[in-house]
Design an enzyme around this catalytic site. Structure first.
Site, short mmCIF file in Angstrom:
data_model
loop_
_atom_site.label_atom_id
_atom_site.label_comp_id
_atom_site.label_asym_id
_atom_site.label_seq_id
_atom_site.Cartn_x
_atom_site.Cartn_y
_atom_site.Cartn_z
N PRO A 186 -21.44 -13.28 -5.47
CG PRO A 186 -23.60 -13.91 -6.08
CD PRO A 186 -22.40 -13.16 -6.57
CB CYS A 187 -18.37 -16.76 -2.90
SG CYS A 187 -17.82 -15.47 -1.77
CG HIS A 188 -23.40 -14.91 0.20
ND1 HIS A 188 -22.90 -13.91 -0.61
CD2 HIS A 188 -24.74 -14.79 0.18
CE1 HIS A 188 -23.92 -13.20 -1.09
NE2 HIS A 188 -25.05 -13.73 -0.62
#
Length: 177
Positions: free
Chosen positions: A131-133
């Site tokens: 989850p880079c967001h």
């Protein structure tokens, strides 16, 4: 290229548009967001085969339905040791929370490497799953996302994070610390 090394792809409809998933053997190797509402085109040496993606599709559907918060998939990531340390830290960010690039840098034992963390974040081949967001600027601003800021806002909102509480980059500029 041997059959074991071949990239097999499938398209998967989602609330954010058509995704392109790629696997090598049994391991997921990438997830691409749509561009301009269209699924990414296949590279010349990739083939399309919808089989072998059941777990990834099921878990993505569960995530988008609000029923899954943590992915449990077989994947293989190609990158440097530094990138792997960043991606491992990203995977540990809990659903519905955010951390700054500086937070990640400190967690991996390199507190001065916030900009490098940003570059590794940008190179993440499995967004959403890793989850880079969930990474924001130190000042709370929304900075950088391969799928665009509108998609980042959508994903954060989907996870219960009020996007109104996160500033947009124009408010204070980019801050990776």
């Amino acid at each position: 290229m041997s059959k074991k090394d071949a990239i097999i792809c499938c398209r998967h409809d989602s609330p954010i548009g058509p995704l392109l998933l790629g696997r090598r053997g049994d391991d997921l190797v990438f997830l691409y967001f749509p561009k301009d509402g269209k699924v990414r085109a296949l590279a010349d040496d990739w083939s399309l085969d919808e089989t072998g993606f059941d777990a990834a599709r099921h878990q993505l559907d569960g995530y988008f339905a609000g029923e899954l918060q943590t992915f449990s998939l077989n994947y293989h990531l190609e990158g440097t040791a530094f990138q792997h340390s960043v991606w491992q830290a990203l995977a540990a960010i809990p659903f519905g929370t955010v951390k700054s690039y500086g937070d990640i840098a400190k967690e991996i034992g390199q507190p001065g490497a916030a900009r490098a963390v940003g570059l590794a974040n940008n190179a993440n081949p499995l967004p959403i799953i890793i989850p880079c967001h969930r990474v924001i600027g130190a000042d709370g601003s929304l900075v950088g996302f391969g799928g665009g800021l509108d998609l980042k806002i959508w994903l954060l909102d989907h996870e219960g994070i009020d996007p109104a509480q996160i500033r947009t980059p124009g408010q204070l500029g980019f801050d990776f610390s």
